[in-house]
Design a protein around this motif. Structure first.
Motif, PDB file in Angstrom:
ATOM      1  N   LEU A  44       7.505  -3.060   9.566  1.00 53.80           N
ATOM      2  CA  LEU A  44       6.615  -3.199   8.416  1.00 53.80           C
ATOM      3  C   LEU A  44       5.881  -4.532   8.489  1.00 53.80           C
ATOM      4  CD1 LEU A  44       8.960  -1.884   5.560  1.00 53.80           C
ATOM      5  CD2 LEU A  44       6.790  -0.836   6.274  1.00 53.80           C
ATOM      6  N   PRO A  45       4.716  -4.648   7.854  1.00 53.70           N
ATOM      7  CA  PRO A  45       3.971  -5.912   7.886  1.00 53.70           C
ATOM      8  C   PRO A  45       4.840  -7.084   7.436  1.00 53.70           C
ATOM      9  CG  PRO A  45       2.635  -4.179   6.898  1.00 53.70           C
ATOM     10  CD  PRO A  45       4.003  -3.598   7.085  1.00 53.70           C
ATOM     11  N   LYS A  46       4.788  -8.175   8.170  1.00 51.80           N
ATOM     12  CA  LYS A  46       5.686  -9.303   7.923  1.00 51.80           C
ATOM     13  C   LYS A  46       5.355 -10.050   6.629  1.00 51.80           C
ATOM     14  CE  LYS A  46       8.044  -8.514  11.586  1.00 51.80           C
ATOM     15  NZ  LYS A  46       9.351  -7.829  11.421  1.00 51.80           N
ATOM     16  N   ASP A  47       4.088 -10.043   6.219  1.00 53.71           N
ATOM     17  CA  ASP A  47       3.696 -10.780   5.015  1.00 53.71           C
ATOM     18  C   ASP A  47       3.798  -9.911   3.766  1.00 53.71           C
ATOM     19  OD1 ASP A  47       1.599  -9.113   5.795  1.00 53.71           O
ATOM     20  OD2 ASP A  47       0.050 -10.467   5.014  1.00 53.71           O
ATOM     21  N   ARG A  48       4.704  -8.943   3.799  1.00 52.80           N
ATOM     22  CA  ARG A  48       4.811  -7.950   2.735  1.00 52.80           C
ATOM     23  C   ARG A  48       5.358  -8.531   1.430  1.00 52.80           C
ATOM     24  NH1 ARG A  48       8.571  -6.365   6.975  1.00 52.80           N
ATOM     25  NH2 ARG A  48      10.701  -6.974   6.472  1.00 52.80           N
TER      26      ARG A  48
ATOM     27  N   ARG B  68      -2.366  -8.892   0.398  1.00 51.69           N
ATOM     28  CA  ARG B  68      -1.064  -8.665   1.021  1.00 51.69           C
ATOM     29  C   ARG B  68      -0.625  -7.209   0.844  1.00 51.69           C
ATOM     30  NH1 ARG B  68       3.236 -12.827  -1.029  1.00 51.69           N
ATOM     31  NH2 ARG B  68       4.371 -11.911   0.739  1.00 51.69           N
ATOM     32  N   PRO B  69      -0.004  -6.611   1.860  1.00 49.01           N
ATOM     33  CA  PRO B  69       0.511  -5.248   1.715  1.00 49.01           C
ATOM     34  C   PRO B  69       1.747  -5.235   0.823  1.00 49.01           C
ATOM     35  CG  PRO B  69       1.122  -6.140   3.853  1.00 49.01           C
ATOM     36  CD  PRO B  69       0.223  -7.153   3.213  1.00 49.01           C
ATOM     37  N   VAL B  70       1.869  -4.195   0.023  1.00 52.70           N
ATOM     38  CA  VAL B  70       3.009  -4.022  -0.871  1.00 52.70           C
ATOM     39  C   VAL B  70       3.833  -2.837  -0.397  1.00 52.70           C
ATOM     40  CG1 VAL B  70       3.746  -3.504  -3.230  1.00 52.70           C
ATOM     41  CG2 VAL B  70       1.784  -5.019  -2.835  1.00 52.70           C
ATOM     42  N   VAL B  71       5.146  -3.053  -0.264  1.00 54.82           N
ATOM     43  CA  VAL B  71       6.061  -1.999   0.178  1.00 54.82           C
ATOM     44  C   VAL B  71       6.987  -1.659  -0.982  1.00 54.82           C
ATOM     45  CG1 VAL B  71       7.828  -1.326   1.830  1.00 54.82           C
ATOM     46  CG2 VAL B  71       5.978  -2.867   2.543  1.00 54.82           C
ATOM     47  N   LEU B  72       7.012  -0.392  -1.339  1.00 54.65           N
ATOM     48  CA  LEU B  72       7.885   0.085  -2.406  1.00 54.65           C
ATOM     49  C   LEU B  72       8.931   1.026  -1.833  1.00 54.65           C
ATOM     50  CD1 LEU B  72       8.724   0.755  -5.370  1.00 54.65           C
ATOM     51  CD2 LEU B  72       6.977   2.567  -5.297  1.00 54.65           C
TER      52      LEU B  72
END
Length: 542
Positions: free
Chosen positions: A374-378, A429-433
């Motif tokens: 997953l993107p590291k800057d999440r 920034r990407p958001v991971v739920l």
């Protein structure tokens, strides 16, 4: 003061803009429609239209954390407010400041079909209530609500009778200075006793919570001076990642090796944490230890555990002060952190992809792979459910502010809404739920399209065991039929596609790699549905 005549709904919209707010979350009805319209078309603001009133409050709560400024939501009267009850309570328990601009039925219409005592509804949630007293005081009432939200660290509901909306007023900008707490260092007998306990410790350990995030470098300096291991609470997650003294979580989320280190400690210095019963493993982890609690919020002291010494003080300044006195007394480093293994003991053992039945993916393995890719800057959010503790233990975040809990009130179905708010608060920034199947059906499905409509960079991982997992395992443990906890849901991947997003279903390691590739090439909100065996999901680490 302006001599231009305005209406009260315009004055309220401008009062919000006067506080630097350029985005509002909401659902319009006849009691807030004109205010919301003026915020967009008269004040140059942006309205993110939610599908459900409670969703707008949850979006504003997460926006507060990710943007670092007060989130604002707006809903209409009666059922518009009652639909926000659980969300407001979430904000209260999370101690998250935000503003809810709520229309109310006309004062002159006692028998309005949507009439309810809105003050009592808000009071029951624990949120603050700010009544607009008159059209002439509206801007000042809004300013007082912002002041209270900062000061009281909770949602404040501004109650606005709809028959005031078209009253003529002269808008006057009112912004109260934000309340602040001066950083202090304690002195006197308690301070001396605490320093004495720390100086005499043979195996001290430093524990940091969300209230100590700004003191990161000071706590690391103290750790290195004392040679003391570093640990965090859940809400301090990621604070010391990468430091050789870091042992990860303190509490029921600890690895077995970290738990042993905690057990060997004789003194725990707690900064910016209220020592939740899961942090202390119901007190077991603190037995036989001296405990010093450093916190600038007196209400955090003694909620779950009574420490040996309490310092109502600034975390950073207190850490520096401890170093000063250790140096003055020529106290030697303890060497405790030098006993730590060379490998990272904050990391849990890797999942095995072969430990899954056909048609399912091994949960631990899937989380490990997602953590790697997953993107590291999440920014990461978790909804409520059986799956969450395994996510917390296996999926990293860059820093504590990038981690959002959406179930402080232990209510599922609030993650999607908060993920959308976080995405608008930090749009670069990407958001991971991570959400469960029950949570997605309860509150996620109706707002996934909101993420699509507003073009959020959102990655949704649905942990689908086709059951209410925590209840399912309780039935199994008591040798009862778990049928009441099991559900035949629709394909969440297909539902997400029908709502305008991308989606991939995962039942094997091969399909997981396909999903990872799709995440890398996403064009908007994307869902990954992990098909899990309800009888083979790790138990909650509680």
């Amino acid at each position: 003061m302006s001599d231009k005549k305005e209406y009260m709904h315009q004055s309220i919209a401008q009062a919000v803009r006067d506080h630097g707010v350029d985005i509002m979350f909401g659902l319009v009805g006849d009691a807030n429609l004109f205010m919301a319209n003026h915020f967009v078309n008269g004040c140059g603001g942006k309205l993110v239209p939610a599908a459900h009133e409670g969703g707008s409050v949850l979006m504003a709560l997460a926006y507060t954390q990710s943007a670092g400024k007060i989130g604002v939501a707006t809903v209409t009267q009666g059922p518009g407010l009652t639909n926000c009850f659980t969300a407001l309570r979430e904000g209260v328990v999370a101690r998250r400041p935000m503003i809810l601009l709520c229309g109310d039925t006309p004062v002159t219409a006692a028998f309005h079909p949507q009439n309810i005592d809105q003050r009592e509804v808000v009071k029951a949630t624990g949120a603050g209530f700010e009544q607009v007293q008159s059209p002439q005081t509206a801007a000042r009432d809004v300013a007082n609500a912002f002041f209270r939200a900062h000061k009281e660290r909770r949602p404040i509901v501004v109650n606005i009778p709809s028959d005031f909306m078209w009253a003529e007023v002269e808008h006057q900008s009112v912004v109260f200075p934000r309340p602040s707490v001066a950083g202090v260092i304690t002195e006197g007998t308690v301070h001396e006793e605490a320093i004495g306990m720390i100086a005499s410790a043979k195996r001290p350990l430093i524990l940091a919570g969300s209230g100590a995030v700004a003191a990161k470098e000071n706590l690391i300096a103290l750790s290195e001076r004392m040679e003391a291991p570093l640990a965090t609470t859940l809400k301090g997650t990621g604070l010391f990642a990468g430091h050789p003294n870091n042992i990860g979580y303190f509490g029921t989320l600890s690895t077995a090796e970290a738990y042993d280190v905690i057990g060997a400690a004789d003194c725990v210095i707690v900064f910016g944490a209220w020592m939740h019963f899961l942090t202390t493993d119901r007190g077991e982890l603190l037995k036989g230890k001296r405990v010093i609690q450093v916190n600038n919020n007196p209400s955090d002291i003694g909620t779950f555990y009574q420490p040996d010494a309490v310092l109502i003080a600034d975390a950073a300044k207190t850490a520096d002060n401890i170093i000063y006195w250790l140096d003055e007394a020529e106290i030697q480093p303890t060497g405790f952190s030098t006993e730590l293994p060379a490998h990272n003991i904050a990391t849990h053992p890797k999942g095995d992809p072969n430990k899954a039945k056909p048609g399912f993916i091994n949960f631990e393995y899937a989380l490990d792979r997602l953590n790697e890719t997953l993107p590291k800057d999440r920014i990461m959010l978790t909804d409520g459910g059986r799956f969450i503790t395994e996510v917390w233990c296996r999926v990293d975040v860059p820093d504590p502010k990038s981690f959002h809990m959406s179930d402080n009130f232990a209510a599922i179905g609030q993650g999607m809404q908060q993920a959308i708010g976080a995405a608008h608060g930090a749009p670069t920034r990407p958001v991971v739920l991570f959400t469960g199947d029950g949570g997605f059906m309860m509150g996620g499905m109706n707002e996934f399209n909101t993420a699509v409509r507003t073009n959020c960079d959102l990655i949704v991982i649905v942990c689908n065991d086709s059951a209410y997992g925590a209840e399912h395992i309780q039935m199994i443990d008591r040798q009862m039929d778990p049928a009441l906890t099991e559900f035949q849901w629709p394909s969440f991947a297909k539902v997400a596609q029908s709502l305008g997003g991308q989606a991939v279903e995962v039942t094997s390691p091969y399909e997981l790699e396909t999903a990872i590739e799709a995440i890398k090439n996403r064009k908007g909100p994307i869902m990954v549905e992990l098909k899990l065996d309800a009888n083979n999901v790790p138990r909650m680490r509680m």
